[in-house]
Motif scaffolding. Structure first.
Motif, PDB file in Angstrom:
ATOM      1  N   SER A 227       0.825  -1.210   0.000  1.00  0.00           N
ATOM      2  CA  SER A 227       0.000   0.000   0.000  1.00  0.00           C
ATOM      3  C   SER A 227       0.858   1.259   0.000  1.00  0.00           C
ATOM      4  O   SER A 227       0.619   2.189  -0.776  1.00  0.00           O
ATOM      5  CB  SER A 227      -0.925  -0.013   1.220  1.00  0.00           C
ATOM      6  OG  SER A 227      -1.710   1.156   1.263  1.00  0.00           O
ATOM      7  N   LEU A 228       1.882   1.301   0.860  1.00  0.00           N
ATOM      8  CA  LEU A 228       2.716   2.496   0.981  1.00  0.00           C
ATOM      9  C   LEU A 228       3.598   2.719  -0.240  1.00  0.00           C
ATOM     10  O   LEU A 228       3.890   3.853  -0.611  1.00  0.00           O
ATOM     11  CB  LEU A 228       3.583   2.399   2.238  1.00  0.00           C
ATOM     12  CG  LEU A 228       2.844   2.467   3.583  1.00  0.00           C
ATOM     13  CD1 LEU A 228       3.807   2.202   4.736  1.00  0.00           C
ATOM     14  CD2 LEU A 228       2.182   3.834   3.753  1.00  0.00           C
ATOM     15  N   SER A 229       4.026   1.637  -0.884  1.00  0.00           N
ATOM     16  CA  SER A 229       4.914   1.753  -2.048  1.00  0.00           C
ATOM     17  C   SER A 229       4.167   2.085  -3.323  1.00  0.00           C
ATOM     18  O   SER A 229       4.775   2.462  -4.324  1.00  0.00           O
ATOM     19  CB  SER A 229       5.683   0.440  -2.236  1.00  0.00           C
ATOM     20  OG  SER A 229       4.795  -0.625  -2.547  1.00  0.00           O
ATOM     21  N   GLY A 230       2.856   1.940  -3.315  1.00  0.00           N
ATOM     22  CA  GLY A 230       2.070   2.195  -4.519  1.00  0.00           C
ATOM     23  C   GLY A 230       2.037   1.026  -5.483  1.00  0.00           C
ATOM     24  O   GLY A 230       1.477   1.139  -6.577  1.00  0.00           O
ATOM     25  N   LEU A 231       2.610  -0.109  -5.088  1.00  0.00           N
ATOM     26  CA  LEU A 231       2.624  -1.280  -5.975  1.00  0.00           C
ATOM     27  C   LEU A 231       1.249  -1.919  -6.088  1.00  0.00           C
ATOM     28  O   LEU A 231       0.955  -2.605  -7.061  1.00  0.00           O
ATOM     29  CB  LEU A 231       3.635  -2.309  -5.457  1.00  0.00           C
ATOM     30  CG  LEU A 231       5.110  -1.882  -5.485  1.00  0.00           C
ATOM     31  CD1 LEU A 231       5.986  -2.956  -4.861  1.00  0.00           C
ATOM     32  CD2 LEU A 231       5.551  -1.614  -6.932  1.00  0.00           C
TER      33      LEU A 231
END
Length: 352
Positions: A227-231
């Motif tokens: 979620s935080l990495s945008g993957l």
């Protein structure tokens, strides 16, 4: 022997699902967890002779659904949670103080007032991390019926008293009683294999890194990183979260064997003292931080209240508060509590 055990497990889950569904029609918080726990707990305490000889709920089956809860919690960690880094730093430090003070108060109370052994008092006093404290306590040799009784009573009291109290205070229902949900809509079936892969990866990473309560913390970390990495963002369907709670509640309820009425009353008395002390501490933290963070008192109160992540997020939605703010703090409370349990238990290992 395998078939009777399989039939028993299937029947227990079916009955627990009915209990969870019925619990949703009441004011019971966390109905799909607490309803099945109560139902299976009644079987374990009142009808143990109806279970096959040597029956144990399949632990690997339970661990799969604990991973789903980890994915659900981790998916709530989004970049929006870190928009106010300065305020988060202040409240993060306050959480450390809250957890440390609560653990010390609870430990002393359970030891001196409750007469519990050191391991049981230590893990029963954890102000968060329901599953983690149970898993770590079991490994440390704690008295599991007493430990689970105190941890469940903590959750039950907080997520019952606080929403009901706020409902009277605000003049409107909050939490599960308001019919709210963390579900963001229907999740397509083709997303389920990705959830399975993320959960399996999280469990594998947890085993390699020897994370505490890895069946939850590993999948939680994977979902949060994605979620935080945008993957990608993992959406866990509400029906799957509900079924996971049914399985976990059933498994935990079956472990309430040998609990007498006197033991339950004793545990309830201790839980009232414990939860009362922690809620007073949470209220003090809210009053101190209100002028600094600019958040309303009731929002800060549920932010520090040692209840369930899901239920506290639902209460936040009812208060039109930022659910991300509340959710992050409850996730951090769990993380701080787990780290605190590990660090402290290593320090006092000879005493345990």
């Amino acid at each position: 022997m395998l078939m009777p055990h399989l039939r028993t497990t299937t029947l227990l889950i079916f009955c627990s699902a009915i209990a969870g569904t019925l619990a949703t029609r009441t004011a019971m918080p966390l109905p799909f967890l607490l309803g099945p726990m109560v139902a299976s707990g009644m079987v374990a305490t009142l009808l143990p002779h109806k279970l096959p000889d040597g029956y144990q709920f399949p632990q690997r089956f339970r661990l799969v659904f604990m991973a789903i809860i980890g994915l659900m919690i981790g998916a709530q960690v989004t970049p929006a949670l870190f928009d106010k880094a300065g305020d988060l730093a202040i409240s993060f430090l306050a959480l450390i103080v809250f957890v440390a003070t609560a653990m010390m108060f609870n430990y002393l109370m359970f030891r001196r007032l409750g007469g519990y052994d050191r391991a049981t008092a230590f893990y029963a006093g954890a102000p968060g991390g329901l599953y983690e404290s149970i898993a770590l306590g079991e490994a440390a040799g704690a008295d599991m019926p007493r430990l689970m009784l105190q941890q469940f009573l903590r959750v039950i009291l907080v997520v019952t008293i606080l929403p009901i109290g706020l409902s009277f205070y605000l003049g409107a229902p909050v939490g599960s009683a308001a019919g709210l949900s963390l579900s963001h809509g229907p999740v397509p079936w083709h997303a389920l294999p990705w959830l399975a892969a993320a959960g399996a990866l999280g469990i594998w990473i947890a085993r390699v890194m020897r994370l505490p309560a890895g069946q939850i913390t590993g999948p939680l970390a994977v979902a949060a990183i994605l979620s935080l990495s945008g993957l990608g963002h993992l959406d866990v369907p509400q029906w799957l979260v509900n079924f996971a709670q049914i399985v976990i509640g059933t498994a935990l309820g079956l472990r309430f064997t040998g609990l007498s009425r006197a033991l339950i009353l004793h545990g309830a008395t201790l839980a009232i003292v414990s939860v009362g002390g922690m809620l007073l501490l949470a209220a003090a933290m809210a009053l101190l931080l209100q002028p600094v963070l600019g958040e309303p008192f009731d929002v800060l109160l549920i932010t520090f209240a040692p209840g369930g992540v899901t239920e506290m997020a639902l209460v936040a939605l009812s208060l039109q508060a930022n659910p991300a703010f509340v959710t992050l703090h409850h996730i951090l409370r769990i993380i701080i509590t787990v780290i605190g349990m590990i660090a402290t238990v290593r320090f006092i290992r000879p005493a345990l």
